[in-house]
Design an enzyme around this catalytic site. Structure first.
Site, mmCIF file in Angstrom:
data_model
loop_
_atom_site.group_PDB
_atom_site.id
_atom_site.type_symbol
_atom_site.label_atom_id
_atom_site.label_comp_id
_atom_site.label_asym_id
_atom_site.label_seq_id
_atom_site.Cartn_x
_atom_site.Cartn_y
_atom_site.Cartn_z
ATOM 1 N N VAL A 1 4.424 0.960 1.669
ATOM 2 C CA VAL A 1 4.588 -0.190 2.552
ATOM 3 C C VAL A 1 4.819 -1.444 1.703
ATOM 4 O O VAL A 1 4.061 -1.714 0.776
ATOM 5 C CB VAL A 1 3.358 -0.394 3.452
ATOM 6 N N GLY B 1 0.846 5.805 0.641
ATOM 7 C CA GLY B 1 0.105 6.971 1.098
ATOM 8 C C GLY B 1 1.027 8.170 1.069
ATOM 9 O O GLY B 1 2.133 8.093 0.515
ATOM 10 N N GLY C 1 4.660 7.513 2.255
ATOM 11 C CA GLY C 1 5.568 6.616 1.548
ATOM 12 C C GLY C 1 4.880 5.330 1.153
ATOM 13 O O GLY C 1 3.677 5.311 0.928
ATOM 14 N N ASP D 1 -5.421 9.733 15.088
ATOM 15 C CA ASP D 1 -5.753 9.387 13.709
ATOM 16 C C ASP D 1 -6.404 8.002 13.625
ATOM 17 O O ASP D 1 -6.056 7.172 12.784
ATOM 18 C CB ASP D 1 -4.502 9.464 12.828
ATOM 19 N N GLY E 1 0.842 -1.187 0.000
ATOM 20 C CA GLY E 1 0.000 0.000 0.000
ATOM 21 C C GLY E 1 0.876 1.234 0.000
ATOM 22 O O GLY E 1 2.103 1.135 0.175
#
Ligand SMILES: *[C@@H]1O[C@H](CO)[C@@H](O)[C@H](O)[C@H]1NC(C)=O
Ligand SMILES: *[C@@H]1O[C@H](CO)[C@@H](O)[C@H](O)[C@H]1NC(C)=O
Ligand SMILES: *[C@@H]1O[C@H](CO)[C@@H](O)[C@H](O)[C@H]1NC(C)=O
Ligand SMILES: *[C@@H]1O[C@H](CO)[C@@H](O)[C@H](O)[C@H]1NC(C)=O
Length: 891
Positions: free
Chosen positions: A570, A565, A568, A685, A563
């Site tokens: 993953v 975002g 950066g 978050d 993934g």
């Protein structure tokens, strides 16, 4: 106070005992025995080297915890001393030629995995698996040289069992009825044994997905009705057994893809619902005595259905055949009828039936057959029927009124059964015999003999000496208080001491990461993590060489991307020992100010905080411009994927049970953050894309880049607003004032997503529904159309709806506009708790979690001087009844 003094000495005494009982167990001797017993000696094993340096062996602080000798072509016997390896968690010796009697693994309380399959072991001791509370995976399949053994009923104590495989392993006897003891059991493999008896009723309350019971020598028997309540089933192999009775309605088993029922003695009409199973791709039914219409499956289904059906292609049977099969069905498909009633013509030698020349059934003779069951109303469809003989059986229930409509009926004989209900009135032309049915025509109300019961109470004299007399009691109130206090103290002390012991068992472990030896501190509570193993960090944390991560991620290959975002990308990584990890590589550009701060914040935080519902950091790497964080790998992705994009990812929609259990996991993780080490950490978050799911769908909170500690003196602080739209609490969004109620609010939004399957903000929806919280609050306030708001993939029975409604209330409560109206996380956990895992016993970690907050670094006498002892002794009833023992922190 005297109590306090006594308590104080009691403590010292216990601490002393605790210090003296450190065991000096010598794993070296056991490992030497093991080495000597195996031939050839496993490569890398040598008496001259420290056993912790041997290949396939992992140690912590000199104690062996993993032995992994699969497929090493070794023979020999396992020494009985093996059981002395008190720290052993995983033993894998599968696919070798080991022989001789197996040692007992009894009371190896650390043992989680035991792989013994594909060997030549000769026997199993009685107490083989006794007292293994943490056993999760057991495999002894393909050991056909074993002398016969039975599945021990004491296995019920291993409540964490997830997989029990013992196919082709000489098992005899019945399958114990203990499956409500294993909430985590997914796989049960017992094929190719000599099991007998029927399927245990407790299968019905299990969560088994893969059930392999095929090919028992004599065959399991009885019906397979219990399958209908095993709603998690996906693969079912029951072929080559001796099961009887009809195939039950499996319409709730929506995940079933492979159903092997061939070579049994199943009878009756195949339920139509089976053809609608959405996942089914493989089914065999041949070599049974099934009847009725052939079920019609789609072309994608690989099937062998056999040929007992009324036609050799799908389609309805002849009406007389249909009616007669209904008759047989109401008698439970007795085997005599099943054997002769096949084909599509009831006049073609169907045993007790005679027909007229036009092919109409005119008589049916089922007398003196020992039949039980009921008389089918479908008999009324055999309109030419003249003679019907059902006498001298054990039939129950009423005589169907519809029989009076049979135009040609001449004789009906039902005497000497156990029929009940009204006696129908037949035309005078019909000879109707119904004697010998005790309850027929009587208005009996079963279960009520009203008069006798009541007086019996009066027989007990009111001044019953056993009922006790408070005035006369020789036990004083003070004494009772004393006893209660003593009990509480003992409980707390025992807990405290075991906690101490527990903490003492933290060990350093040397891990060989691609040639570089790194030291990792192991804490047991971190490792026992739903059966997965991850080393935890020492406070000093570990830095992992970039080469290790390059190798693990195949040089950060595109294929390994999990993934990405703003921060950066993953990657999925695989370490040399096979452990999968998630490697978060920060964007180069992000590394300047904000990104670097978050990176450091996350490391600093995660090295201190450990909890089973928080994603664990395994290490980090700083190399030139690269900043990498290495986490445990969560195979099932994010909660968001499962709620909003399940189709795209090929997942099944989450069941309500799974959703509640995920919510509870998340709430526990947040609760821990909010009270960690008596400080107040705020995640800031919380959102469904930061909630990760493991193999077994347990949830962990991830992404601690925004975590902030509230300053000690106050529980709120002002900060630059960070977080995600849709999840931001109003007071935080407008003033930047962060309290832990900010997390409670965001959690409430996640609950709404869980309930509705809708995103916190969905721009594609019309204005009034795009902001989930606003929309949801409207619904709750109106109170009536919650049902329409619930995720349509959920199966809403009454019980589920009730549970959803409660959680919906909680969601609304958590997202109250005013922060002080929102509950704290402890309350949230208490509300959610009863909806998930009611029956699950607490594991030691959970007890620790639940009664956490003990400050173990505080020395004892100081703790005593520091706090008011009188207060610490005043436990209220509520606290004793399972609420947090906050006072215990003062000990
Ligand atoms: C049972 O196990 C033995 C030994 O591993 C193996 O040779 C045999 O093929 C197995 N039988 C079945 C039916 O799998
Ligand atoms: C269906 O069964 C056949 C034969 O047992 C097997 O080869 C095939 O892999 C099965 N397919 C699935 C999807 O399970
Ligand atoms: C009996 O016949 C009626 C009318 O044809 C039909 O609707 C019904 O399903 C039949 N019942 C049985 C059990 O065959
Ligand atoms: C007969 O039926 C009644 C209920 O209708 C039941 O209570 C009783 O046990 C039955 N007797 C026998 C012998 O089956």
């Amino acid at each position: 106070m005297a109590y306090a003094k006594a308590l104080f000495f009691f403590f010292r005494l216990l601490l002393l005992i605790n210090l003296l009982t450190v065991s000096f167990c010598d794993d070296a001797a056991v490992m030497a025995k093991l080495l000597a017993a195996l031939s050839p000696t496993p490569s890398g094993w040598s008496t001259s080297a420290d056993y912790c340096a041997w290949d396939y062996v992992a140690c912590q602080s000199g104690n062996v915890y993993i032995i992994s000798l699969a497929s090493q072509s070794i023979s020999g016997e396992l020494p009985s001393e093996l059981t002395q390896l008190a720290s052993l968690r995983s033993l894998s010796v599968q696919q070798n030629s080991l022989s001789g009697p197996l040692p007992s693994f009894a009371n190896m309380s650390s043992l989680e995995e035991l792989y013994l399959d594909s060997n030549e072991f000769s026997s199993i001791p009685q107490d083989f698996l006794l007292g293994l509370p943490n056993l999760g995976t057991f495999n002894i399949s393909d050991n056909d040289k074993l002398s016969p053994w039975q599945i021990p009923s004491y296995l019920a104590e291993s409540t964490y069992l997830g997989s029990f495989c013992a196919s082709n392993a000489s098992i005899i006897g019945a399958i114990p009825n203990f499956f409500n003891s294993f909430p985590n059991l997914r796989n049960l493999g017992l094929s190719y044994n000599n099991l007998a008896g029927s399927l245990p009723a407790s299968f019905g309350s299990s969560e088994i997905q893969n059930l392999w019971l095929n090919n028992q020598q004599q065959g399991l028997s009885g019906t397979i009705d219990v399958l209908s309540s095993m709603t998690q089933l996906s693969q079912v192999w029951l072929h080559a057994n001796a099961f009887t009775g009809p195939i039950p309605d499996l319409s709730k088993c929506v995940n079933l893809f492979d159903l092997q029922l061939r070579d049994n003695q199943l009878t009756g009409v195949v339920p139509v619902s089976i053809t609608g199973l959405p996942k089914l791709v493989n089914i065999t039914l041949q070599h049974n005595t099934l009847q009725g219409p052939m079920p019609e499956f789609g072309n994608n289904v690989k099937k062998n259905l056999g040929n007992g059906f009324c036609n050799d292609k799908p389609g309805p049977c002849d009406p007389q055949v249909t009616a007669l099969l209904a008759v047989a069905g109401d008698l439970g498909y007795p085997i005599t009828l099943v054997q002769s009633w096949h084909g599509n013509n009831a006049c073609n030698n169907w045993a007790p039936i005679s027909c007229d020349a036009q092919g109409n059934v005119i008589s049916l003779t089922l007398r003196k057959q020992g039949f039980s069951g009921t008389i089918s109303p479908a008999l009324a469809n055999l309109t030419s029927l003249r003679n019907l003989y059902l006498n001298d059986n054990n039939l129950t229930g009423p005589i169907p009124e519809s029989l009076t409509t049979l135009p040609n009926l001449q004789e009906l004989e039902v005497s000497n059964n156990n029929l009940s209900g009204p006696i129908p009135v037949f035309p005078p032309s019909v000879i109707f015999s119904h004697g010998g049915n005790l309850f027929l025509g009587k208005n009996v109300s079963i279960g009520g003999s009203p008069s006798s019961g009541q007086n019996s109470d009066a027989l007990i004299p009111s001044d019953n000496p056993l009922s006790g007399n408070s005035n006369g009691s020789s036990i004083s109130g003070g004494m009772i208080v004393g006893v209660v206090i003593a009990v509480v103290i003992v409980v707390v002390v025992v807990f405290f001491v075991s906690y101490k012991c527990y903490m003492k068992r933290q060990h350093k472990m040397k891990v060989n990461v691609n040639g570089t030896t790194v030291s990792i501190e192991i804490k047991k509570r971190d490792i026992v993590d739903y059966g997965r193993t991850f080393p935890a960090l020492e406070d000093g944390n570990i830095s992992i060489p970039i080469q290790v991560l390059q190798k693990a991620t195949n040089f950060f290959s595109h294929e390994n991307v999990l993934g990405s975002g703003g921060y950066g990308v993953v990657y999925l990584g695989k370490l040399d020992d096979g452990t999968k990890v998630a490697v978060k590589k920060m964007k180069d550009g992000a590394m300047h100010t904000k990104g670097m701060n978050e990176f450091q914040a996350e490391i600093a935080f995660l090295t201190k905080v450990r909890h089973r519902n928080l994603v664990a950091l395994i290490g980090y790497c700083i190399n030139d411009n690269n900043r990498l964080l290495v986490y445990e790998y969560m195979s099932q992705g994010t909660l968001g994927h499962h709620l909003f994009e399940w189709e795209k990812h090929g997942f099944d929609p989450l069941s309500w049970k799974q959703r509640v259990s995920i919510a509870l996991d998340v709430a526990r993780g947040i609760e821990y953050l909010h009270s960690f080490a008596h400080q107040n950490f705020i995640h800031r978050d919380i959102k469904s894309s930061n909630i990760l799911l493991s193999d077994d769908m347990r949830a962990k909170v991830a992404d601690f880049g925004l975590v902030r500690k509230a300053p000690n003196d106050k529980s709120s602080f002002e900060t630059r607003v960070a977080g995600t739209f849709g999840y931001l609490a109003p007071e935080y969004a407008t003033t930047g004032r962060a309290t832990n109620k900010v997390d409670v609010y965001a959690f409430g939004v996640v609950l709404m997503e869980i309930i509705t399957g809708k995103k916190a903000v969905d721009e594609t929806l019309p204005d009034e529904t795009c902001h989930l919280v606003t929309w949801f609050h409207k619904i709750i306030r109106r109170g009536h159309n919650l049902r329409n708001a619930i995720d349509p993939t959920l199966d809403l029975d009454d019980q589920t709806f009730e549970s959803v409604s409660k959680v919906a209330e909680l969601a609304a409560h958590c997202t109250a506009n005013k922060y002080f109206r929102r509950p704290n996380t402890e309350h949230v956990v208490n509300v959610l708790g009863p909806f998930a895992h009611k029956w699950k016993p607490l594991r030691p970690e959970e007890i620790e979690e639940k009664y956490g907050g003990l400050d173990l670094h505080m020395s004892l006498p100081l703790a005593f001087h520091d706090s008011s002892i009188d207060e610490s002794l005043s436990f209220t009833e509520a606290q004793l009844n399972g609420h947090r023992l906050n006072q215990s922190a003062q000990f």
